[in-house]
Motif scaffolding. Structure first.
Motif, PDB file in Angstrom:
ATOM      1  N   VAL A   1      51.659 103.029  10.383  1.00 14.30           N
ATOM      2  CA  VAL A   1      52.245 104.289  10.839  1.00 14.30           C
ATOM      3  C   VAL A   1      51.084 105.157  11.313  1.00 14.30           C
ATOM      4  N   PHE A   2      51.149 105.580  12.580  1.00 13.20           N
ATOM      5  CA  PHE A   2      50.012 106.255  13.207  1.00 13.20           C
ATOM      6  C   PHE A   2      50.127 107.775  13.103  1.00 13.20           C
ATOM      7  N   GLN A   3      48.994 108.424  13.282  1.00 14.36           N
ATOM      8  CA  GLN A   3      48.930 109.882  13.187  1.00 14.36           C
ATOM      9  C   GLN A   3      49.766 110.540  14.283  1.00 14.36           C
ATOM     10  N   HIS A   4      49.690 110.022  15.497  1.00 17.66           N
ATOM     11  CA  HIS A   4      50.392 110.639  16.633  1.00 17.66           C
ATOM     12  C   HIS A   4      51.626 109.825  17.025  1.00 17.66           C
ATOM     13  N   PHE A   5      52.287 109.263  16.027  1.00 19.25           N
ATOM     14  CA  PHE A   5      53.601 108.628  16.132  1.00 19.25           C
ATOM     15  C   PHE A   5      53.569 107.281  16.853  1.00 19.25           C
ATOM     16  N   GLY A   6      52.964 107.228  18.047  1.00 22.96           N
ATOM     17  CA  GLY A   6      52.879 105.960  18.776  1.00 22.96           C
ATOM     18  C   GLY A   6      54.218 105.443  19.261  1.00 22.96           C
ATOM     19  N   LEU A   7      55.153 106.341  19.556  1.00 23.13           N
ATOM     20  CA  LEU A   7      56.463 105.921  20.043  1.00 23.13           C
ATOM     21  C   LEU A   7      56.420 105.665  21.544  1.00 23.13           C
ATOM     22  N   LEU A   8      57.276 104.776  22.011  1.00 22.25           N
ATOM     23  CA  LEU A   8      57.393 104.486  23.437  1.00 22.25           C
ATOM     24  C   LEU A   8      58.347 105.505  24.056  1.00 22.25           C
ATOM     25  N   PRO A   9      57.863 106.381  24.957  1.00 25.56           N
ATOM     26  CA  PRO A   9      58.687 107.504  25.434  1.00 25.56           C
ATOM     27  C   PRO A   9      59.894 107.083  26.259  1.00 25.56           C
TER      28      PRO A   9
ATOM     29  N   ASP B   1      65.750 101.520  20.004  1.00 26.96           N
ATOM     30  CA  ASP B   1      64.874 100.532  20.639  1.00 26.96           C
ATOM     31  C   ASP B   1      63.443 100.641  20.136  1.00 26.96           C
ATOM     32  N   ASN B   2      62.998 101.850  19.795  1.00 31.09           N
ATOM     33  CA  ASN B   2      61.665 102.006  19.207  1.00 31.09           C
ATOM     34  C   ASN B   2      61.603 101.362  17.830  1.00 31.09           C
ATOM     35  N   VAL B   3      62.641 101.589  17.019  1.00 29.86           N
ATOM     36  CA  VAL B   3      62.664 101.014  15.674  1.00 29.86           C
ATOM     37  C   VAL B   3      62.736  99.495  15.748  1.00 29.86           C
ATOM     38  N   ALA B   4      63.458  98.970  16.731  1.00 33.00           N
ATOM     39  CA  ALA B   4      63.652  97.525  16.859  1.00 33.00           C
ATOM     40  C   ALA B   4      62.523  96.838  17.619  1.00 33.00           C
ATOM     41  N   TYR B   5      61.500  97.573  18.022  1.00 35.94           N
ATOM     42  CA  TYR B   5      60.466  96.987  18.888  1.00 35.94           C
ATOM     43  C   TYR B   5      59.750  95.811  18.210  1.00 35.94           C
ATOM     44  N   GLY B   6      59.381  95.983  16.934  1.00 35.24           N
ATOM     45  CA  GLY B   6      58.702  94.896  16.228  1.00 35.24           C
ATOM     46  C   GLY B   6      59.580  93.665  16.102  1.00 35.24           C
TER      47      GLY B   6
ATOM     48  N   GLU C   1      61.886  92.859  18.262  1.00 35.74           N
ATOM     49  CA  GLU C   1      61.958  92.293  19.610  1.00 35.74           C
ATOM     50  C   GLU C   1      60.743  91.403  19.877  1.00 35.74           C
ATOM     51  N   ILE C   2      59.571  91.844  19.422  1.00 34.49           N
ATOM     52  CA  ILE C   2      58.368  91.040  19.593  1.00 34.49           C
ATOM     53  C   ILE C   2      58.491  89.715  18.839  1.00 34.49           C
ATOM     54  N   ARG C   3      59.180  89.735  17.715  1.00 34.86           N
ATOM     55  CA  ARG C   3      59.399  88.503  16.945  1.00 34.86           C
ATOM     56  C   ARG C   3      60.361  87.540  17.636  1.00 34.86           C
ATOM     57  N   GLY C   4      61.163  88.047  18.583  1.00 30.04           N
ATOM     58  CA  GLY C   4      62.089  87.184  19.309  1.00 30.04           C
ATOM     59  C   GLY C   4      63.524  87.276  18.849  1.00 30.04           C
ATOM     60  N   LEU C   5      63.871  88.286  18.024  1.00 33.93           N
ATOM     61  CA  LEU C   5      65.255  88.442  17.571  1.00 33.93           C
ATOM     62  C   LEU C   5      66.140  88.894  18.727  1.00 33.93           C
ATOM     63  N   GLY C   6      67.411  88.459  18.713  1.00 30.94           N
ATOM     64  CA  GLY C   6      68.359  88.863  19.734  1.00 30.94           C
ATOM     65  C   GLY C   6      68.689  90.348  19.652  1.00 30.94           C
ATOM     66  N   LYS C   7      69.211  90.893  20.736  1.00 26.54           N
ATOM     67  CA  LYS C   7      69.450  92.331  20.812  1.00 26.54           C
ATOM     68  C   LYS C   7      70.430  92.803  19.754  1.00 26.54           C
ATOM     69  N   ALA C   8      71.550  92.114  19.586  1.00 26.42           N
ATOM     70  CA  ALA C   8      72.558  92.550  18.618  1.00 26.42           C
ATOM     71  C   ALA C   8      71.995  92.522  17.199  1.00 26.42           C
ATOM     72  N   GLU C   9      71.246  91.482  16.862  1.00 30.02           N
ATOM     73  CA  GLU C   9      70.696  91.346  15.513  1.00 30.02           C
ATOM     74  C   GLU C   9      69.645  92.410  15.229  1.00 30.02           C
ATOM     75  N   ARG C  10      68.763  92.634  16.183  1.00 25.90           N
ATOM     76  CA  ARG C  10      67.695  93.614  15.932  1.00 25.90           C
ATOM     77  C   ARG C  10      68.234  95.041  15.921  1.00 25.90           C
ATOM     78  N   HIS C  11      69.265  95.335  16.727  1.00 24.50           N
ATOM     79  CA  HIS C  11      69.849  96.673  16.702  1.00 24.50           C
ATOM     80  C   HIS C  11      70.591  96.929  15.392  1.00 24.50           C
TER      81      HIS C  11
ATOM     82  N   LYS D   1      69.828  95.584  12.491  1.00 27.87           N
ATOM     83  CA  LYS D   1      68.800  95.773  11.474  1.00 27.87           C
ATOM     84  C   LYS D   1      68.125  97.134  11.633  1.00 27.87           C
ATOM     85  N   ALA D   2      67.881  97.537  12.887  1.00 29.16           N
ATOM     86  CA  ALA D   2      67.260  98.842  13.135  1.00 29.16           C
ATOM     87  C   ALA D   2      68.160  99.971  12.642  1.00 29.16           C
ATOM     88  N   ALA D   3      69.480  99.811  12.808  1.00 28.07           N
ATOM     89  CA  ALA D   3      70.418 100.844  12.373  1.00 28.07           C
ATOM     90  C   ALA D   3      70.336 101.060  10.863  1.00 28.07           C
TER      91      ALA D   3
END
Length: 401
Positions: free
Chosen positions: A112-120, A126-131, A133-143, A145-147
């Motif tokens: 967790v970074f000092q200046h947030f490091g969010l993708l504007p 989508d920001n919460v699910a970014y990691g 997504e990098i792992r290769g999880l499908g959109k429905a599954e990662r959303h 989990k992010a929720a």
């Protein structure tokens, strides 16, 4: 199997053209300024060793330039260490290949970074699910989990907002949710709340405490704020000029500072807010009363005091020294005498319509006596515009000088 989630041994990070030639030589023992003058190198982290237990909140604290942020970046080789050993979950991080190191960052460690490091350009979900997504999880599954983690950090209803539509505290909550979503073994916090307003910072500190109690993650927290370190940390490591000065629990840091540097750090800390009863206990004397509440030795003194003062005292007199003969507390602290003094003061105030106002330079216990119209009251006369120091509360409204 080791109980340590993270172990660091003799870690060095030296910046400069000849950094690899410094460790193990006489130059390594030089102060930072002399080392730079002689070799042109800067020792950002100097021979640091520590362990972090599983499920522990470990705080690294120091002033600006002490090397704490460099240290936390060395743990996952975002900055390549010069020398030393770093072990996470039994694996030596420095000997990992590029592919294995990438796997470590994706699955075992989150930051967790000092200046947030969010993708504007991405929404909260989508920001919460970014990691994920990098792992290769499908959109429905990662959303989905992010929720879950958006709800965990209290941002339900903001899933489709963009970072610039959120407050600073809310953006940092997104950063927390993003780090938690990948289910890491170790979470690293690099001064995450230093850019927030004081009230928001306090709320986020409480949020970290709550999340830790719920998910039990191992956390390494970097800060320059002593009160934040004392509030969050199970143990605290204090750094100065790249070197480790002291490691210990908050009570050990406050009660037994290692040197004058640490002593200055903790000089203004209210000890009753940090020390436990273990640090203030003594063996009972023959004439001590053994009545009263029973409390564990690890209870903070501040938390124990209300229970002690609220215990019923049936004594009807005080000793010559002014203390209560039953509970051994001072006259001003004993519950019985304190309540009696409060009732007397309130009756006097209602009867004479007098309130007290302190004056600079007037010794404690004296002050200007004003009636309800704001006029001075002395010897029964009202003299607006004049300031005279009267006596204490026992003389209020009696016409005494």
């Amino acid at each position: 199997m080791s109980d340590h989630a993270l172990s660091v041994r003799e870690l060095w990070k030296i910046f400069g053209a000849r950094a690899d030639r410094v460790v193990g030589t006489a130059d390594a023992d030089l102060p930072r300024s002399e080392l730079k003058e002689r070799t042109g190198c800067v020792a950002a982290v100097k021979d640091v060793s520590f362990d972090v237990d599983k499920g522990e909140v470990f705080v690294v604290m120091g002033l600006s330039g002490s090397g704490k942020s460099t240290l936390v970046r060395c743990l996952t080789r975002l900055i390549e260490p010069t020398a030393g050993e770093i072990v996470i979950d039994g694996e030596d991080v420095r000997s990992m290949s590029t592919a294995r190191l990438r796997e470590l960052r994706r699955h075992h460690v989150a930051m967790v970074f000092q200046h947030f490091g969010l993708l504007p350009h991405r929404t909260v979900v989508d920001n919460v699910a970014y990691g994920l997504e990098i792992r290769g999880l499908g959109k429905a599954e990662r959303h989905a989990k992010a929720a879950e983690y958006i709800d965990l950090v209290g941002l339900t209803g903001n899933e489709h907002s963009y970072p610039d539509q959120l407050s600073g505290g809310m953006q940092q909550r997104v950063g927390l949710a993003r780090a938690l979503a990948v289910n890491p073994t170790v979470m690293l916090f690099d001064e995450p709340f230093s850019a927030l307003d004081p009230l928001i910072r306090r709320d986020m500190q409480n949020e970290v405490i709550r999340l830790h109690s719920e998910v039990g993650k191992t956390m390494v927290f970097i800060t320059h704020d002593l009160s934040e370190a004392l509030k969050l940390g199970d143990r605290i490591l204090i750094m100065r000029d790249g070197e480790l000065v002291q490691v210990g629990s908050p009570a050990e840091i406050v009660a037994q500072p290692a040197d004058d540097y640490v002593r200055d750090f903790v000089s203004e800390v209210p000890r009753s807010h940090v020390l436990t009863l273990r640090w203030v206990m003594r063996d009972p004397l023959p004439d001590d009363s053994l009545e009263g509440p029973v409390m564990p030795a690890d209870r903070v003194v501040r938390d124990a005091a209300p229970r002690r003062t609220a215990s019923r005292c049936s004594a009807t007199s005080t000793t010559r020294s002014g203390s209560c003969p039953r509970c051994r507390w001072s006259r001003s602290t004993c519950r019985r005498t304190k309540k009696a003094a409060t009732r007397t003061l309130r009756r006097s105030t209602r009867r004479h319509g007098v309130r007290r106002v302190g004056l600079p330079g007037v010794r404690p216990g004296r002050g200007v006596q004003l009636d309800q119209r704001g006029s001075e009251r002395r010897r029964g006369l009202h003299r607006p515009g004049r300031h005279v120091a009267g006596r204490g509360s026992s003389d209020m409204g009696r016409g005494q000088p």
